[in-house]
Enzyme design. Structure first.
Site, mmCIF file in Angstrom:
data_model
loop_
_atom_site.group_PDB
_atom_site.id
_atom_site.type_symbol
_atom_site.label_atom_id
_atom_site.label_comp_id
_atom_site.label_asym_id
_atom_site.label_seq_id
_atom_site.Cartn_x
_atom_site.Cartn_y
_atom_site.Cartn_z
ATOM 1 N N ILE A 153 0.831 -1.210 0.000
ATOM 2 C CA ILE A 153 0.000 0.000 0.000
ATOM 3 C C ILE A 153 0.865 1.260 0.000
ATOM 4 O O ILE A 153 0.390 2.349 0.313
ATOM 5 C CB ILE A 153 -0.978 0.004 1.196
ATOM 6 C CG1 ILE A 153 -0.224 -0.047 2.523
ATOM 7 C CG2 ILE A 153 -1.950 -1.148 1.093
ATOM 8 C CD1 ILE A 153 -1.134 0.103 3.741
ATOM 9 N N ARG A 190 13.068 -3.367 15.922
ATOM 10 C CA ARG A 190 13.950 -3.514 14.766
ATOM 11 C C ARG A 190 13.388 -2.727 13.585
ATOM 12 O O ARG A 190 12.216 -2.885 13.223
ATOM 13 C CB ARG A 190 14.123 -4.983 14.377
ATOM 14 C CG ARG A 190 14.935 -5.159 13.091
ATOM 15 C CD ARG A 190 15.441 -6.566 12.902
ATOM 16 N NE ARG A 190 16.022 -6.768 11.589
ATOM 17 C CZ ARG A 190 17.221 -6.333 11.190
ATOM 18 N NH1 ARG A 190 17.968 -5.653 12.056
ATOM 19 N NH2 ARG A 190 17.665 -6.568 9.981
ATOM 20 N N LYS A 216 8.268 -3.585 15.902
ATOM 21 C CA LYS A 216 7.144 -3.028 16.640
ATOM 22 C C LYS A 216 6.152 -2.288 15.747
ATOM 23 O O LYS A 216 5.052 -1.957 16.181
ATOM 24 C CB LYS A 216 7.645 -2.070 17.733
ATOM 25 C CG LYS A 216 8.451 -2.773 18.819
ATOM 26 C CD LYS A 216 8.993 -1.812 19.852
ATOM 27 C CE LYS A 216 7.953 -1.359 20.838
ATOM 28 N NZ LYS A 216 8.522 -0.539 21.935
ATOM 29 N N GLU A 254 1.799 3.741 11.534
ATOM 30 C CA GLU A 254 0.764 4.611 12.109
ATOM 31 C C GLU A 254 1.340 5.633 13.090
ATOM 32 O O GLU A 254 0.636 6.545 13.520
ATOM 33 C CB GLU A 254 -0.270 3.750 12.872
ATOM 34 C CG GLU A 254 -0.765 2.538 12.118
ATOM 35 C CD GLU A 254 -2.046 2.777 11.346
ATOM 36 O OE1 GLU A 254 -2.540 3.915 11.378
ATOM 37 O OE2 GLU A 254 -2.533 1.835 10.719
#
Length: 759
Positions: free
Chosen positions: A469, A648, A721, A725
């Site tokens: 995306i 990472r 992690k 967003e």
């Protein structure tokens, strides 16, 4: 290395260029509405002009008379089709052609099909509708809305977080803040318009549509059409802007599929930008009340966050960002409550950083207000309230590098040069303000499957039904395979965006890199085990080296004693030309049905505050300088600095790009974006890019992204992690704080416009 491709630090991958970059810049990347389909018929939507009521009659004669019109799908033509289902896969339960009820403005009332796009559009505009009109409820203050508690209405928001006795703690607090904040409705405006192309070959249905969830759509579309999911294929190789808007499937997909079956040829419907406002999801409008009580030493003793969110009449879409704000700092006591306000609007949905963006905006504004009330530096105030454990359940954080983020960002930004007194910094006619805010996003991972094929000449093929995306997941998946199998990245091909591939979860919630790379690692390890066994086994190139530690590099099997064997020689020993492995990854804590759910198109998320052992979040600190003209009150943002820690980092180039894009979007949220609503008729007014304001190049000056090294072994096998967003969560609050620092005006309602600063 350069600014766009930062040099990797500890626990960071190389800034490899995107493997699809050349395809995109040369126009060769295939987007859904561009993919070939022979003998295409064109479709156009007709949509309602009222927000509440019922359709009494549709007059279609003039539309059918347009030369080239093939058919019209309208009310009643979907009677044999199941209604849409609201949830992670379905955008809304509203079946617009299943009955005559009008739930919102812009609701689909018909689909015209013609030999040309122009004929289809003309026919759609000629449809006349008789309505039984009712007075709609547009928003929070409208009569006729229905309010209910949000807790338990969504699996993503099970309960209101609370701990301790807030009322007593707040009543006895020495310093208090009690303020209200709001964020407006905001609509997705991706460069790639929303589209559906569908065709049947016998009982086989193929759909080209930009999607963040091809597996989920395949299952949901098959349910609606009452056919075997094995007969449905969703293809979406590239997506030109999504950020949540192309995550849940809308009612349009099934309507176009029905149209294609009726006319017996492919049908393509590209939704106009104006119609997208009423037929797609959007960011829900929110209101907040924040109460913070603290001692004069700056320690918070009481925190309450109440939120109200607009949703549609039938669907309980929950933003629910209080789950994150309740766990941000060491509060002492916590009280949260979220309410849904059902109005006559289309159903909201996910929009980049869906819960955190509006809720953290309110929290971080209030934190700045409390720092001012205490006469304390905003960073020091946050440092004092840095928690050792999350405040609700007392669980440890798997890792938390927030203060490192503040330290590095503040240093790069020059926070020490900030004069604390409001309005004290000027540059000629410009008032200068500086603000900061925390960014937070839950770290989640979901079950995923992948297939790896390695050939004797070192070529690798990665297959996974995830989605490119624009975030670079195709590249980092390729990097993961290349690194694990010891080949150069240019020898890796990655296939994604097709429901015929191994299933993957929805590409949202910053889970794709962690989920996909964990599955790719597992498949690669299965390939490695076969190669290692053949390498040291009887007749192998390194026979007798069974105790050696083996790895793969440079298209060789390498032993820790220095011996090596060419990959091609190992394949000769095995007397095969390729190894192919299929792997299914389920994160720790998954239910016994997790993989079954994956194949059923359901994404079982794990992480955030839901895990039993620890709370998993990625963090960041964002700093903004604003300049406000002392005469005109124009607002400019000449520079921003953000520092982010997210486990990472698989590729520093794509990570920086994502975070920078999020920060730029944050400027838009703070100063530009708002969907204007006609309160009388519950209609969206600014439904195009002329009136729906977004930042342009001239608005963006200096944006610096700092990647803070962090190692977290608890989150997933890849140690990722997630950061897609994260970048835009704190920006708007930092802008608002900087505006206050420059002017002394506390603007609590977004967006911040000139008229707010003139009064």
């Amino acid at each position: 290395m350069n600014q766009a491709a930062p040099a990797p630090k500890e626990n960071m991958g190389q800034p490899a260029p995107r493997i699809d970059a050349r395809l995109k810049v040369t126009g060769q990347a295939g987007y859904s509405a561009d993919l070939a389909a022979g003998n295409v018929a064109y479709a156009a939507l007709a949509t309602s002009t009222i927000a509440k009521g019922a359709i009494q009659a549709l007059h279609l004669d003039r539309a059918r008379a347009v030369p080239g019109v093939l058919d019209i799908v309208s009310i009643g033509d979907m009677d044999q089709i199941e209604k849409p289902k609201f949830g992670n896969t379905g955008a809304s339960s509203i079946g617009p052609l299943h009955d005559k009820t009008v739930f919102h403005d812009g609701q689909i009332i018909a689909l015209t099909i013609a030999e040309s796009f122009e004929a289809a559009e003309e026919a759609a505009m000629l449809i006349e509708t008789d309505y039984a009109r009712e007075s709609p409820s547009a928003s929070f203050d409208s009569q006729g809305t229905m309010i209910e508690p949000a807790a338990g209405k969504s699996p993503m928001y099970k309960e209101d977080a609370k701990v301790g006795d807030f009322d007593s703690a707040y009543a006895s607090a020495e310093v208090k803040v009690d303020q209200k904040y709001s964020t407006p409705t905001q609509h997705h405006n991706p460069i790639e318009l929303f589209s559906t192309t569908a065709w049947w070959q016998g009982d086989q249905l193929t759909v080209h549509e930009p999607s963040q969830n091809v597996t989920g759509w395949k299952i949901e579309l098959a349910r609606q059409l009452k056919i075997d999911p094995a007969n449905v294929r969703i293809i979406s190789p590239y997506v030109g802007g999504a950020f949540g808007s192309k995550g849940p499937m809308t009612a349009r997909t099934a309507i176009v599929a029905v149209a294609a079956r009726r006319v017996g040829r492919p049908v393509r419907c590209v939704v106009s930008r104006m119609q997208a406002f009423g037929t797609q999801t959007y960011r829900a409008e929110t209101r907040h009340r924040i109460r913070i009580g603290a001692g004069k030493d700056g320690h918070i003793t009481a925190f309450a966050h109440e939120g109200w969110e607009v949703t549609s009449r039938p669907d309980p879409y929950v933003v629910g960002g209080a789950s994150a704000t309740a766990r941000m700092y060491n509060y002492g006591s916590v009280l949260t409550h979220v309410s849904l306000v059902h109005a006559d609007r289309n159903t909201p949905g996910y929009m980049r950083s869906p819960p955190e963006t509006p809720y953290v905006y309110a929290l971080e504004n209030a934190m700045d207000e409390m720092a001012v009330a205490l006469g304390m530096d905003p960073i020091e105030f946050r440092r004092i309230n840095e928690p050792q454990k999350e405040p609700i359940g007392g669980k440890p954080f798997s890792s938390r590098s927030l203060l490192k983020c503040y330290e590095q960002a503040a240093g790069a930004f020059g926070w020490s040069r900030r004069e604390a007194r409001v309005g004290s910094m000027r540059d000629g006619d410009w008032l200068v303000g500086m603000g900061c805010a925390t960014a937070i996003y839950p770290t989640a991972v979901a079950p995923c499957a992948a297939r790896i094929r390695l050939t004797a000449d070192g070529q690798v093929r990665v297959q996974c039904g995830s989605h490119e995306i624009g975030t670079g997941v195709r590249t980092v998946a390729g990097q993961t395979a290349a690194e694990r199998l010891g080949v150069d990245l240019d020898k890796v091909s990655v296939e994604m965006g097709d429901s015929a591939l191994p299933p993957a979860p929805v590409s949202g919630g910053s889970i794709s890199t962690a989920s996909v790379c964990s599955a790719v690692l597992k498949a690669c390890d299965a390939v490695r085990q076969k190669l290692f066994a053949a390498t040291v086994g009887e007749g192998g190139p390194l026979a007798g080296s069974g105790n050696a530690k083996l790895d793969m590099a440079g298209e060789k099997i390498v032993a820790d004693d220095g011996k090596s064997a060419a990959l091609s020689d190992v394949f000769k020993t095995m007397q095969i030309g390729a190894i192919e492995e299929y792997a299914e990854f389920a994160p720790r804590g998954s239910s016994p049905e997790a993989l079954k759910k994956l194949y059923a198109g359901e994404s079982e998320f794990h992480g955030g505050d839901q895990d039993k052992d620890s709370v998993k979040y990625a963090f960041g600190a964002e700093f903004v300088e604003v300049r406000i003209n002392s005469y005109t009150r124009e607002v400019r943002v000449p520079r921003m600095v953000g520092a982010f820690a997210a486990g990472r980092i698989m590729n520093t180039r794509t990570a920086r790009s994502q975070l920078m894009g999020g920060m730029i979007w944050g400027i838009g949220q703070a100063l530009h974006e708002a969907t204007e609503i006609d309160q009388r008729h519950a209609r969206y007014v600014n439904r195009d890019l002329q009136d729906y304001l977004v930042p342009v190049n001239a608005d963006i000056k200096e944006v610096e992204v700092i990647l803070v090294p962090e190692i977290d072994h608890q989150v997933n096998p890849a140690g990722v992690k997630g950061l897609g967003e994260l970048g835009n969560v704190g920006t708007a609050a930092a802008v608002a704080s900087a505006v206050y620092h420059a002017t002394g005006k506390r603007i609590r309602d977004l967006p911040i416009r000139i008229e707010d600063l003139i009064a």
